[in-house]
Write a protein that holds these residues in place. Structure first.
Motif, PDB file in Angstrom:
ATOM      1  N   ILE A   9       0.688  -1.209  -0.093  1.00 34.28           N
ATOM      2  CA  ILE A   9      -0.143   0.097  -0.152  1.00 34.28           C
ATOM      3  C   ILE A   9       0.727   1.133  -0.180  1.00 34.28           C
ATOM      4  O   ILE A   9       0.761   2.219  -0.781  1.00 34.28           O
ATOM      5  CB  ILE A   9      -0.855   0.072   1.234  1.00 34.28           C
ATOM      6  CG1 ILE A   9      -1.735  -1.188   1.102  1.00 34.28           C
ATOM      7  CG2 ILE A   9      -1.745   1.413   1.285  1.00 34.28           C
ATOM      8  CD1 ILE A   9      -2.850  -1.307   2.454  1.00 34.28           C
TER       9      ILE A   9
ATOM     10  N   LEU B 174       3.995   1.732  -1.053  1.00 38.54           N
ATOM     11  CA  LEU B 174       4.617   1.871  -2.519  1.00 38.54           C
ATOM     12  C   LEU B 174       3.558   2.323  -3.253  1.00 38.54           C
ATOM     13  O   LEU B 174       3.989   3.359  -4.160  1.00 38.54           O
ATOM     14  CB  LEU B 174       5.324   0.664  -2.829  1.00 38.54           C
ATOM     15  CG  LEU B 174       6.474   0.079  -1.948  1.00 38.54           C
ATOM     16  CD1 LEU B 174       6.814  -1.163  -2.387  1.00 38.54           C
ATOM     17  CD2 LEU B 174       7.734   0.901  -2.219  1.00 38.54           C
ATOM     18  N   ILE B 175       2.476   1.824  -3.476  1.00 31.70           N
ATOM     19  CA  ILE B 175       1.265   2.154  -4.534  1.00 31.70           C
ATOM     20  C   ILE B 175       0.930   3.492  -4.194  1.00 31.70           C
ATOM     21  O   ILE B 175       0.877   4.451  -5.155  1.00 31.70           O
ATOM     22  CB  ILE B 175       0.102   1.278  -4.278  1.00 31.70           C
ATOM     23  CG1 ILE B 175       0.438  -0.221  -4.776  1.00 31.70           C
ATOM     24  CG2 ILE B 175      -1.036   1.649  -5.277  1.00 31.70           C
ATOM     25  CD1 ILE B 175      -0.614  -1.278  -4.534  1.00 31.70           C
TER      26      ILE B 175
ATOM     27  N   ARG C 216       2.789   5.986  -3.589  1.00 26.50           N
ATOM     28  CA  ARG C 216       3.578   7.006  -4.014  1.00 26.50           C
ATOM     29  C   ARG C 216       3.419   7.285  -5.628  1.00 26.50           C
ATOM     30  O   ARG C 216       4.241   8.023  -5.949  1.00 26.50           O
ATOM     31  CB  ARG C 216       5.083   6.380  -3.744  1.00 26.50           C
ATOM     32  CG  ARG C 216       5.528   6.688  -2.344  1.00 26.50           C
ATOM     33  CD  ARG C 216       6.831   5.731  -1.995  1.00 26.50           C
ATOM     34  NE  ARG C 216       8.003   6.290  -2.616  1.00 26.50           N
ATOM     35  CZ  ARG C 216       9.214   5.734  -2.678  1.00 26.50           C
ATOM     36  NH1 ARG C 216       9.223   4.640  -1.945  1.00 26.50           N
ATOM     37  NH2 ARG C 216       9.981   6.066  -3.341  1.00 26.50           N
ATOM     38  N   LEU C 217       2.593   6.494  -6.282  1.00 25.65           N
ATOM     39  CA  LEU C 217       2.012   6.897  -7.644  1.00 25.65           C
ATOM     40  C   LEU C 217       1.618   7.975  -7.671  1.00 25.65           C
ATOM     41  O   LEU C 217       0.782   8.332  -6.825  1.00 25.65           O
ATOM     42  CB  LEU C 217       1.471   5.492  -7.910  1.00 25.65           C
ATOM     43  CG  LEU C 217       2.070   4.350  -8.348  1.00 25.65           C
ATOM     44  CD1 LEU C 217       1.247   2.883  -8.992  1.00 25.65           C
ATOM     45  CD2 LEU C 217       3.396   4.434  -9.375  1.00 25.65           C
ATOM     46  N   PRO C 218       1.674   8.669  -8.772  1.00 26.87           N
ATOM     47  CA  PRO C 218       1.103  10.142  -8.905  1.00 26.87           C
ATOM     48  C   PRO C 218      -0.356   9.822  -9.105  1.00 26.87           C
ATOM     49  O   PRO C 218      -0.901   8.727  -9.777  1.00 26.87           O
ATOM     50  CB  PRO C 218       1.665  10.571 -10.351  1.00 26.87           C
ATOM     51  CG  PRO C 218       2.103   9.370 -11.190  1.00 26.87           C
ATOM     52  CD  PRO C 218       2.620   8.383  -9.814  1.00 26.87           C
ATOM     53  N   GLY C 219      -1.018  10.653  -8.198  1.00 25.33           N
ATOM     54  CA  GLY C 219      -2.614  10.628  -8.686  1.00 25.33           C
ATOM     55  C   GLY C 219      -3.201   9.572  -7.343  1.00 25.33           C
ATOM     56  O   GLY C 219      -4.491   9.413  -7.434  1.00 25.33           O
ATOM     57  N   LEU C 220      -2.503   8.760  -6.775  1.00 24.33           N
ATOM     58  CA  LEU C 220      -2.927   7.913  -5.837  1.00 24.33           C
ATOM     59  C   LEU C 220      -2.722   8.314  -4.363  1.00 24.33           C
ATOM     60  O   LEU C 220      -1.528   8.684  -3.914  1.00 24.33           O
ATOM     61  CB  LEU C 220      -2.239   6.642  -6.028  1.00 24.33           C
ATOM     62  CG  LEU C 220      -2.989   5.667  -7.315  1.00 24.33           C
ATOM     63  CD1 LEU C 220      -2.096   4.428  -7.597  1.00 24.33           C
ATOM     64  CD2 LEU C 220      -4.416   5.424  -6.983  1.00 24.33           C
TER      65      LEU C 220
ATOM     66  N   ARG D 299      -5.002   1.720  -0.962  1.00 20.68           N
ATOM     67  CA  ARG D 299      -5.530   0.572  -0.394  1.00 20.68           C
ATOM     68  C   ARG D 299      -6.427  -0.092  -1.079  1.00 20.68           C
ATOM     69  O   ARG D 299      -6.589  -1.420  -1.138  1.00 20.68           O
ATOM     70  CB  ARG D 299      -6.278   1.163   0.917  1.00 20.68           C
ATOM     71  CG  ARG D 299      -5.491   1.255   2.207  1.00 20.68           C
ATOM     72  CD  ARG D 299      -6.119   1.366   3.581  1.00 20.68           C
ATOM     73  NE  ARG D 299      -7.091   2.499   3.697  1.00 20.68           N
ATOM     74  CZ  ARG D 299      -6.925   3.615   4.002  1.00 20.68           C
ATOM     75  NH1 ARG D 299      -5.572   3.890   4.615  1.00 20.68           N
ATOM     76  NH2 ARG D 299      -7.947   4.526   4.256  1.00 20.68           N
TER      77      ARG D 299
ATOM     78  N   ALA E 239      -6.673  -0.102  -4.446  1.00 23.42           N
ATOM     79  CA  ALA E 239      -5.741  -0.803  -5.692  1.00 23.42           C
ATOM     80  C   ALA E 239      -5.151  -2.051  -5.115  1.00 23.42           C
ATOM     81  O   ALA E 239      -5.302  -2.822  -5.494  1.00 23.42           O
ATOM     82  CB  ALA E 239      -4.733   0.205  -6.099  1.00 23.42           C
TER      83      ALA E 239
ATOM     84  N   PRO F  99       6.364  10.645 -22.736  1.00 25.99           N
ATOM     85  CA  PRO F  99       4.754  10.616 -23.052  1.00 25.99           C
ATOM     86  C   PRO F  99       4.695  11.357 -24.329  1.00 25.99           C
ATOM     87  O   PRO F  99       3.698  10.968 -24.811  1.00 25.99           O
ATOM     88  CB  PRO F  99       4.294  10.949 -21.795  1.00 25.99           C
ATOM     89  CG  PRO F  99       5.109  10.647 -20.749  1.00 25.99           C
ATOM     90  CD  PRO F  99       6.461  10.912 -21.297  1.00 25.99           C
TER      91      PRO F  99
END
Lengths: 201, 201
Positions: free
Chosen positions: A14, A16-17, A19-23, A29, A31, A92
């Motif tokens: 949780i 680590l996830i 730290r992703l942008p937009g989360l 939790r 995800a 991108p």
């Protein structure tokens, strides 16, 4: 039980996830649970894709693109035109241009734009490398496909200055009404530019 | 170059990330790039955490919680009260209650709620297991800590019916004004319930 009720392994996931942008912590939790309910269908494939990417993907020394090959697939592609270099802010943007499918030259990825606010100067980007590359390969044209933001345009001007004398043709993307766009929703700057740059039909 | 300009390894990553709840193709591309720029700091730890979770985390046979142990840490914890079983919809609700830090009994995770719309019936949840567990362990109380949604409340009623005769004390969470909440922002149903359930000060 501590404040982290999920057990150390799940909590680590949780954190680590998140730290992703937009989360945030809450969507992280969500995800994590989503993944834990799909261990073989999604969690393990993701683990493998991430490990594979961490092992194999690197920045292209030539253009700054991300790929498993060095130099990257676009730099290696024999059928592409060496005479045109398209300068983009980041990967991108390169992907977006490739999806558009009309550009057949080479790219140069800056790795960002100059920003006084964020303390990003020209030395933090691959501008020096670009100037060197243009001097060495003498392309017919350099396209500055930077975002139409203040920082993007400042960077474009700076690069145009640096390229002075090395390449005769430096261009930028056209401004105008987006395809499918409604005039009513466009800002005045875009509309004014679209009007000034009008074409015969 | 195909419509997928990112190379097969990166594209696979993006496609998998895009399957997470709340992430579309665009935010998945953004997340992938974010990860690729932090290969050792974030991408590899995530790969390892995901692989570890896929290997080791499973549903607790007893309560439905997710943990690396079988039965889970909460079911094993000697100091917890066997006399109270708190029934929750899913694992994040268990985590939320554990974060609140006031419940010291055991849990039972349903794995969802009954939903006519989504075709989820009682047989898709662990309700049978709960009834069996209550019959076998004879707790003093079962708390139905389901969400205050229509489906949550329907499920709570169904479970209360099923537990009829097996346990004398079936309770639910109190409705009322959230701590820190402003009356002005609350719906009328909550306000009415809070008023009816008022307490002396």
């Amino acid at each position: 039980m501590s404040k982290h009720a999920a057990g150390p392994e799940i909590q680590r996931m949780i954190d680590l996830i998140a730290r992703l942008p937009g989360l945030g912590p809450r969507s992280a939790r969500r995800a994590a649970l989503f993944l834990l309910k799909r261990q073989e269908a999604l969690l393990r494939p993701l683990a493998e894709a991430f490990a594979d990417a961490a092992d194999r993907i690197e920045r292209c020394d030539q253009c700054g693109n991300l790929d498993t090959q060095q130099p990257c697939g676009i730099c290696r592609a024999g059928e592409r035109d060496d005479g045109v270099i398209c300068v983009v802010e980041d990967v991108p943007d390169l992907w977006a241009l490739e999806r558009a499918g009309v550009f057949r030259g080479r790219y140069h990825v800056l790795g960002g734009v100059m920003s006084a606010l964020d303390g990003v100067g020209p030395e933090d980007l691959t501008i020096g490398l670009l100037v060197e590359r243009v001097r060495d390969t003498a392309p017919r044209e350099v396209i500055l496909a930077l975002n139409a933001t203040v920082d993007g345009q400042t960077t474009a001007h700076y690069i145009a200055d640096q390229l002075e004398g090395t390449v005769s043709n430096v261009s930028r993307l056209a401004h105008g009404v987006p395809v499918g766009g409604e005039l009513d929703y466009l800002d005045e700057g875009t509309l004014a530019t679209a009007l000034r740059s009008r074409r015969g039909v």
